[in-house]
Design a protein around this motif. Sequence first.
Motif, short mmCIF file in Angstrom:
data_model
loop_
_atom_site.label_atom_id
_atom_site.label_comp_id
_atom_site.label_asym_id
_atom_site.label_seq_id
_atom_site.Cartn_x
_atom_site.Cartn_y
_atom_site.Cartn_z
N LEU A 204 0.83 -1.20 0.00
CA LEU A 204 0.00 0.00 0.00
C LEU A 204 0.86 1.26 0.00
CD1 LEU A 204 -3.02 0.84 0.14
CD2 LEU A 204 -2.72 1.05 2.60
N GLN A 205 1.93 1.24 0.79
CA GLN A 205 2.80 2.40 0.89
C GLN A 205 3.58 2.66 -0.39
OE1 GLN A 205 5.25 1.63 4.33
NE2 GLN A 205 3.64 2.13 5.80
N ARG A 206 3.89 1.59 -1.12
CA ARG A 206 4.72 1.74 -2.32
C ARG A 206 3.91 1.71 -3.62
NH1 ARG A 206 9.85 -1.87 -2.64
NH2 ARG A 206 10.22 -0.29 -4.25
N MET A 207 2.60 1.75 -3.49
CA MET A 207 1.72 1.57 -4.65
C MET A 207 1.98 2.56 -5.78
SD MET A 207 -2.27 0.67 -4.41
CE MET A 207 -1.76 -0.84 -3.62
N PHE A 208 2.38 3.79 -5.44
CA PHE A 208 2.61 4.81 -6.46
C PHE A 208 4.08 4.97 -6.80
CE2 PHE A 208 -1.40 5.98 -4.36
CZ PHE A 208 -2.25 5.99 -5.47
N ASP A 209 4.93 4.06 -6.29
CA ASP A 209 6.35 4.08 -6.66
C ASP A 209 6.52 3.56 -8.08
OD1 ASP A 209 6.78 4.92 -4.12
OD2 ASP A 209 7.89 3.16 -3.44
N ARG A 210 7.43 4.15 -8.79
CA ARG A 210 7.66 3.73 -10.18
C ARG A 210 8.17 2.31 -10.25
NH1 ARG A 210 10.64 9.04 -12.74
NH2 ARG A 210 9.09 10.55 -12.04
N GLY A 224 4.05 -1.64 -14.01
CA GLY A 224 4.23 -1.00 -12.72
C GLY A 224 4.28 0.51 -12.85
N LEU A 225 3.83 1.04 -14.00
CA LEU A 225 3.88 2.48 -14.25
C LEU A 225 2.50 3.12 -14.32
CD1 LEU A 225 6.73 2.73 -16.90
CD2 LEU A 225 6.82 3.41 -14.52
N GLY A 226 1.45 2.32 -14.35
CA GLY A 226 0.10 2.86 -14.50
C GLY A 226 -0.28 3.82 -13.38
N LEU A 227 -0.05 3.41 -12.12
CA LEU A 227 -0.40 4.25 -10.99
C LEU A 227 0.53 5.46 -10.84
CD1 LEU A 227 -1.52 1.63 -8.32
CD2 LEU A 227 -2.92 2.94 -9.92
N PRO A 228 1.86 5.28 -11.02
CA PRO A 228 2.72 6.48 -11.00
C PRO A 228 2.35 7.51 -12.07
CG PRO A 228 4.05 4.51 -10.71
CD PRO A 228 2.66 4.05 -11.05
N ILE A 229 1.97 7.04 -13.26
CA ILE A 229 1.53 7.96 -14.32
C ILE A 229 0.27 8.71 -13.87
CG2 ILE A 229 0.46 8.06 -16.61
CD1 ILE A 229 2.45 5.90 -17.50
N ALA A 230 -0.67 7.98 -13.26
CA ALA A 230 -1.90 8.60 -12.76
C ALA A 230 -1.58 9.64 -11.70
CB ALA A 230 -2.84 7.54 -12.19
N ILE A 241 -4.19 12.01 -5.47
CA ILE A 241 -4.62 10.62 -5.59
C ILE A 241 -4.06 9.86 -4.40
CG2 ILE A 241 -2.66 9.96 -7.05
CD1 ILE A 241 -4.56 8.01 -8.47
N SER A 242 -4.89 9.00 -3.81
CA SER A 242 -4.46 8.26 -2.62
C SER A 242 -5.03 6.86 -2.66
CB SER A 242 -4.91 8.99 -1.35
OG SER A 242 -6.33 9.12 -1.33
N ALA A 243 -4.45 5.98 -1.83
CA ALA A 243 -4.90 4.59 -1.76
C ALA A 243 -5.18 4.22 -0.31
CB ALA A 243 -3.83 3.66 -2.33
N GLU A 244 -6.23 3.44 -0.11
CA GLU A 244 -6.59 2.98 1.23
C GLU A 244 -7.05 1.53 1.14
OE1 GLU A 244 -9.47 4.29 5.01
OE2 GLU A 244 -9.75 5.18 3.02
#
Length: 259
Positions: A204-210, A224-230, A241-244
Motif C-alpha cells: 500500500l505504501q509503495r503503490m505509487f512508486d515507479r 508497474g507504471l500505471g499508478l505512477p503515471i496517474a 490521488i491516494s490509496a486505502e
Amino acid sequence: MDKKIDLKYFDKDIENLAVEINKQVDLTRKSKAEKRLSENELKQAISYISHDIRTPMTSILGYIQFLESEEITTEMRKEYTNIIKNSAQRLKVLLEDFFELSIIDQIDYPMKLEKIKLNQLILEVLLGFYEEFNKRNLEPTIEIPNTEIMIMADSSAVKRVIENLIINAIKHSCGNINICLEKSKASTQLTISNSVNELGESDLQRMFDRFYKADQTRTGKGTGLGLPIAKSLMEKMNGNISAEYKENKLFMKCEWFKV
C-alpha cells in the motif's frame, strides 16, 4: 559541513547567524539524503526496465528461431507467430509507458485546464471497458449523480487517470468493482474500489512508486507504471490521488480541489 554550531552569546545578530548556519547544515544533509535516494531509485528503475524489456525480447527471438525450422507444422507456425505478435505488443506497451512517464515528469509538460463534465467523461471511459468487464465476468457498480459535476482539469489527462485506475482494478479484482463520484464544498472525489485477496502494508505504501509491483518476481504483464503515471497527472492538475485498504478492499481516490 555536518557539524552544527552550539552558541551561547549575548549578541542577537551572532545568534541569528548561528541559527541560519544550522539551517543550512540541515538543508545540506537533506539534499545529500535525497541524492542518495534518487541514485538508488535510478539503479532500481534501470534494473526493472532491463528485466521487463528482456522478457518479451527473449520470447520473440526464441520463437523466431522455431519458425526458421522446416520441421514445424502449419498449426505450430501459426501458434508461434501469435506468440511473437503478443510479445511484440507487450514490448510496445512497455516502451510507450516508459516514454509517457518521462514526458509527464518534465516541468513544462503541457496541461490544458478547462471546465469539463466529469460525469460524462467517466461514462465514456467505462463504455470503452465494456468488453473487458464481460470477459472477466465483472459487473461494476456505478454511483454517479445525475446532476452535472464540473471540474477544472485537462480532459485527456483525466481520461488517462481513470483508464489506469480501472485497468488496475480489473487486473487485481477478486470480486466486483465500484465506481463512485461525489462532490463536496471543497472538492470532487472519484473513488474506484475493488476486492483484493491480500494486500500488505508495504504494498500500500509503495503503490505509487515507479516500477513497483506487488508481484516481486515481475511475472505479471503490467509495467508497474500505471499508478505512477496517474499520480503525476493528478499532481499536474493540482489534484491528489491516494490509496486505502480496508475490509479486504482497495480504494483508489482521485480528488480535484475547487479553485
